[in-house]
Structure formats: C-alpha cells, structure tokens
Scaffold this active site. Structure first.
Site, PDB file in Angstrom:
ATOM      1  N   HIS A 182      -2.758-103.656 -75.182  1.00 33.52           N
ATOM      2  CA  HIS A 182      -2.666-102.662 -74.105  1.00 33.52           C
ATOM      3  C   HIS A 182      -2.819-103.375 -72.757  1.00 33.52           C
ATOM      4  O   HIS A 182      -3.925-103.733 -72.349  1.00 33.52           O
ATOM      5  CB  HIS A 182      -3.773-101.620 -74.279  1.00 33.52           C
ATOM      6  N   HIS A 185      -1.476 -99.119 -67.443  1.00 38.72           N
ATOM      7  CA  HIS A 185      -2.211 -97.934 -66.978  1.00 38.72           C
ATOM      8  C   HIS A 185      -3.539 -98.223 -66.291  1.00 38.72           C
ATOM      9  O   HIS A 185      -4.474 -97.424 -66.355  1.00 38.72           O
ATOM     10  CB  HIS A 185      -2.449 -96.970 -68.149  1.00 38.72           C
ATOM     11  N   TYR A 187      -5.884-100.465 -66.926  1.00 34.01           N
ATOM     12  CA  TYR A 187      -6.996-100.995 -67.700  1.00 34.01           C
ATOM     13  C   TYR A 187      -7.092-102.515 -67.496  1.00 34.01           C
ATOM     14  O   TYR A 187      -6.380-103.083 -66.667  1.00 34.01           O
ATOM     15  CB  TYR A 187      -6.860-100.584 -69.164  1.00 34.01           C
TER      16      TYR A 187
END
Length: 378
Positions: A182, A185, A187
């Site tokens: 990931h 977004h 993070y």
C-alpha cells in the site's frame, strides 16, 4: 436492432471481455475482475475470523478473479491505529489469514493481502500499541502541520522495510497468491513520495526520484523475501483524503521518473487508484492513471475508481448513495488494453454477486449503491 437485442449484445460483450484470464508474474488470474481493498474493522484483536473468510470466499465463489484484502498492518508497532483492523503478523493473526486464503482458493479465486503502514495518520494513544509514536518522513501530517510523532531515523526506516518483507514472506508461506504494497492515499509510503509531507534533506528526500527511495527499498525487500514468480503489486495514488487536488506529479515525464525505480525494484503490477476511472490523468490524452502507468512501465495495471457506480466513494462512507453507471466505456478501455484488470469497491461491497451478474450478462439486476449496506458488509 431492437432494444432487447442491443442489451443482449452488450451483456455478451461484457462477459467475453471480462472473462479473459490475465497473468501477473507467475499467477494466472481467471478473469479481469478484482476486489478493491476496503477497510472494515471486523477483526477484533487484529485476528480475521470465520466471518472474514466467508466474506471473501462469497465474492470469489461469485466470480471475482482476484481478491485484494482490506489493508493489513505490518509488524511495526506504529503501523496502525485500530485494534479491529487485521494485522499480518502474530501467530493467531496469520493462522486466521491462512484460513481466509484456503476459503478463497476453495471458492475458485486468488487472493493477495494488502500490506499497510499508516505513518503520520496515526494519532497518539491509538491501539493496537498505544505507546507507539506516529512516524513519517518528516513528522508532518497530510495538512503540512507538525504532528504528535517523529521524523524517522535510519533505524526506523530499516525496521519498517523489514516488517514489510517479513509480512510478504509470511503471505507466501501461509498460501497467498501474491502481495500488494500500500503506497497510496497519504499513508506512510505515500508520505515519502509526496513533497507535501516529505521535507527530508538526506537521500530519502528532495526531488521526485529521491522521494521514491524508501518505496523502492520496501519493494526490493519484499521482492527478495519471496520466490521469483510470486507477484508483487504496488498501489499508489495522486490524491489524498480530503485533498483531491494533491498530485505526486503533473506530467507523464514526472510519472515515469516516479514509477521507473519501483518497477526496477521488483513491482510486477501497479494498482493505480483514482476516484473516477473515466477521468484523464493528463491533458492531451484520454488515458487514465492506470493507462499511463502501463504505457510508461510496460507492467500490467489495475484500474479502480467508482467502477459500476456514478459517485465518489468517500461520500458513501458519509451516508450517501450512488446510482448505477454503465461499464461500456470501461470495456472499451479494457479491450484496447489501456489496463489489465478492474478493481470493484462499493458495488462489490454491497452485492457479493456483482461479478457473477456482470459475467452472466445480468447487468439489469445491478442495484444502486445504498450506504446503509455498509452496516452489514457480509
């Protein structure tokens, strides 16, 4: 051609295009439909139970070719901010995930966990490890203000890289088909990629290429921790929560500079997250972010962003619904090989049989998104 004949032809076309298998390194995904990762907080203690296994298996049984799980915290104490989000470390947690993978395989699907570290999004005192500080490239929150955290040291960077690698190795060991890192977004990994949160003056900060160094080290460590044929997917985005205009780069040349180090480090496929897949990423071309990613890297790509629905997904979490949107444009793009898979979020969250209906040409049975459905998530 009658209306009924036209509708039948459209349905047949959807089934034909979406039913084609696709390869991601050594994995053959049986069709072009993926389930987008969606945080649910249904795993008390970070342990996915039988309900989680059933949740994913139902969608695999109904025709989803590739399941990308909700974000799972890697084994670093600052990685998360909830004790109900599943973790991808720990004996009980991994045992639960092994049962999830087994259930999805028994239903005919493939599955990868999304490996996640939230970085400076974490608030002080949050579980699962209340004493852990928020960490990030420069100790800055997404709005550019100083948070109650710290700038990561080299030891911190090494610890997080190791945590991602260990999670990836565990995923292969317990039977998953690949992993997704990931990097989107707002993070942790995205905090390094974005100039708005990365103000470092060492090798991990500076120009766009320098800001990819941490992400590339994570990918390289993950790649080294798993077998050569095990797929490594990297998810990234331009936008951040509540800052839809944020961009890593404004040009295709900048995007190429960003993606090249990640591809070289071992990414097998990119998952390009947008809010609406049909919007062009740069002026002068109709290509969306996934399309540009494939053009610039040659790697398979997954597109995502309001597939099957007309409305922003974040509004769904504020109680707003969304009408059904046709997928003819999506099929055109897929047929033209702009990207390789489509990831479906809210539509599949609400209706576990969304893929089965589309693959069988029963598009008329699709329903508008009802935000009330978020209460069950079965």
């Amino acid at each position: 051609m009658t209306v009924a004949t036209s509708a039948a032809a459209s349905a047949s076309r959807a089934a034909g295009i979406l039913s084609r298998p696709v390869s991601l390194n050594g994995l053959t995904v049986p069709n072009r439909i993926a389930m987008a990762p969606m945080t649910r907080q249904f795993s008390p203690g970070g342990i996915p139970g039988e309900d989680v296994a059933s949740y994913y298996a139902r969608r695999a049984a109904a025709g989803v070719g590739l399941i990308v799980t909700e974000g799972t915290y890697v084994g670093h104490e600052s990685a998360g901010g909830s004790d109900r989000v599943p973790r991808f470390h720990g004996e009980e947690q991994l045992a639960g995930w092994a049962k999830v993978a087994e259930a999805v395989h028994a239903a005919g699907g493939t599955i990868v966990p999304q490996l996640w570290h939230i970085g400076m999004v974490r608030s002080a005192g949050e579980p699962p490890f209340p004493d852990a500080p928020a960490v990030g490239p420069s100790g800055l929150r997404l709005d550019g203000t100083a948070g109650q955290g710290k700038e990561m040291t080299r030891a911190d960077l090494d610890d997080v890289v190791r945590a991602f690698a260990e999670a990836a190795a565990a995923a292969e060991r317990i039977g998953f088909d690949g992993v997704e890192v990931h990097g989107a977004h707002g993070y942790l990994i995205d905090q390094f990629l974005w100039a708005g949160t990365n103000r470092r003056t060492d090798a991990y900060g500076g120009d766009l290429v320098a800001r990819t160094k941490f992400a590339a080290e994570v990918v390289a460590a993950v790649r080294a921790a798993v077998s050569p044929a095990f797929p490594v997917i990297f998810r990234y985005s331009q936008w951040k929560p509540d800052n839809y205009k944020a961009r890593l780069t404004e040009t295709p040349a900048g995007l190429e500079a960003l993606l090249a180090p990640l591809a070289a480090a071992g990414v097998d496929a990119f998952h390009a997250s947008t809010r609406r897949y049909w919007l062009p990423e740069f002026d002068g071309s109709d290509l969306n972010l996934a399309g540009w990613t494939k053009k610039l890297t040659g790697k398979p790509t997954i597109t995502v962003g309001s597939v099957g629905l007309d409305g922003d997904f974040l509004k769904g979490f504020r109680g707003e619904g969304a009408p059904v949107k046709g997928i003819d444009d999506l099929l055109d793009r897929l047929e033209n090989e702009e990207f390789d898979l489509i990831a479906v979020g809210r539509a599949l969250l609400q209706d576990p049989r969304w893929a089965a209906k589309v693959l069988a040409g029963r598009i008329g049975e699709l329903a508008p998104f009802d935000a009330k459905s978020l209460g069950s998530l079965s």
